[in-house]
Design an enzyme around this catalytic site. Structure first.
Site, PDB file in Angstrom:
ATOM      1  N   GLN A  94       0.850  -1.196   0.000  1.00 57.88           N
ATOM      2  CA  GLN A  94       0.000   0.000   0.000  1.00 57.88           C
ATOM      3  C   GLN A  94       0.887   1.247   0.000  1.00 57.88           C
ATOM      4  OE1 GLN A  94      -2.766   0.302   3.315  1.00 57.88           O
ATOM      5  NE2 GLN A  94      -3.964   1.912   2.301  1.00 57.88           N
ATOM      6  N   HIS A 100      -8.655   1.677  -0.908  1.00 58.35           N
ATOM      7  CA  HIS A 100      -9.064   1.640  -2.317  1.00 58.35           C
ATOM      8  C   HIS A 100      -8.972   0.214  -2.837  1.00 58.35           C
ATOM      9  CE1 HIS A 100      -4.770   2.589  -2.062  1.00 58.35           C
ATOM     10  NE2 HIS A 100      -4.622   1.832  -3.143  1.00 58.35           N
TER      11      HIS A 100
HETATM   12  P1  5GP Z   1      -1.586   1.181  -3.528  1.00 63.48           P
HETATM   13  O1  5GP Z   1      -0.154   0.865  -3.851  1.00 63.48           O
HETATM   14  O2  5GP Z   1      -1.693   2.105  -2.346  1.00 63.48           O
HETATM   15  O3  5GP Z   1      -2.479  -0.019  -3.419  1.00 63.48           O
HETATM   16  O4  5GP Z   1      -2.129   1.944  -4.812  1.00 63.48           O
HETATM   17  C1  5GP Z   1      -2.072   3.316  -4.990  1.00 63.48           C
HETATM   18  C2  5GP Z   1      -2.403   3.585  -6.440  1.00 63.48           C
HETATM   19  O5  5GP Z   1      -2.787   4.938  -6.551  1.00 63.48           O
HETATM   20  C3  5GP Z   1      -1.240   3.368  -7.412  1.00 63.48           C
HETATM   21  O6  5GP Z   1      -1.611   2.411  -8.390  1.00 63.48           O
HETATM   22  C4  5GP Z   1      -0.995   4.750  -7.999  1.00 63.48           C
HETATM   23  O7  5GP Z   1      -0.652   4.709  -9.361  1.00 63.48           O
HETATM   24  C5  5GP Z   1      -2.311   5.452  -7.766  1.00 63.48           C
HETATM   25  N1  5GP Z   1      -2.222   6.888  -7.571  1.00 63.48           N
HETATM   26  C6  5GP Z   1      -1.349   7.555  -6.742  1.00 63.48           C
HETATM   27  N2  5GP Z   1      -1.548   8.880  -6.817  1.00 63.48           N
HETATM   28  C7  5GP Z   1      -2.581   9.062  -7.681  1.00 63.48           C
HETATM   29  C8  5GP Z   1      -3.242  10.237  -8.160  1.00 63.48           C
HETATM   30  O8  5GP Z   1      -2.917  11.374  -7.811  1.00 63.48           O
HETATM   31  N3  5GP Z   1      -4.276  10.051  -9.030  1.00 63.48           N
HETATM   32  C9  5GP Z   1      -4.665   8.794  -9.445  1.00 63.48           C
HETATM   33  N4  5GP Z   1      -5.673   8.730 -10.318  1.00 63.48           N
HETATM   34  N5  5GP Z   1      -4.046   7.681  -9.027  1.00 63.48           N
HETATM   35  C10 5GP Z   1      -3.020   7.812  -8.152  1.00 63.48           C
END
Ligand code: 5GP
Ligand code: ZN
Length: 136
Positions: A94, A100
């Site tokens: 994460q 999400h």
């Molecule tokens: P995690 O690694 O926390 O499960 O996923 C976070 C996701 O959020 C990543 O796939 C990254 O590309 C996406 N993300 C991070 N910042 C932003 C943003 O400002 N806008 C959008 N649309 N996606 C984001």
């Protein structure tokens, strides 16, 4: 809204994003760093850092919405499969600490690597784990 949380700002429309769906509780947006074209994220409008913090009802709604978006994704992109991913904690990958759900379209032979090398469920691991969960 939690200060300095990028997904709170995106969910509130303070930071622009490509919105695929919205209702009173959620926004579904395109990921800016997609694993594949069409990679989307289901975001609750209220801030909860991870799955453990989500109220049951909202968690239920989030996964029902993920199912609905998966059906839409399948139809719109004609993909062969979909990965539904949800990371909790840094150790689990994460990077944004606002709950999400990822939906990633998959195609036969797309070469995308999301996986692990299977280990082995030993008899002692099995006994230990069954006991641990019994104790909960
Ligand atoms: P995690 O690694 O926390 O499960 O996923 C976070 C996701 O959020 C990543 O796939 C990254 O590309 C996406 N993300 C991070 N910042 C932003 C943003 O400002 N806008 C959008 N649309 N996606 C984001
Ligand atoms: Zn947030």
């Amino acid at each position: 809204m939690t200060e300095n949380c990028i997904f709170c700002k995106i969910a509130a429309g303070e930071i622009p994003s490509a919105v695929l769906f919205e209702d009173e509780d959620f926004r579904v947006i395109l990921d800016v760093g997609p694993a594949a074209k069409g990679h989307m994220l289901v975001l609750p409008k209220q801030h909860f850092a991870n799955l453990y913090e989500m109220p049951d009802e909202l968690a239920g709604k989030a996964f029902i919405l993920a199912k609905k978006m998966a059906r839409k994704m399948k139809k719109a992109l004609n993909c062969d499969g979909i990965n539904v991913l949800q990371n909790n904690g840094e150790a689990a990958g994460q990077t944004v600490f606002h709950f999400h759900i990822h939906l990633i379209p998959r195609y036969r032979n797309d070469m995308l690597k999301i996986g692990w090398k299977p280990g082995e469920l030993t008899q002692s691991d099995k006994a230990e784990l069954l006991k641990k969960f019994e104790e909960e």
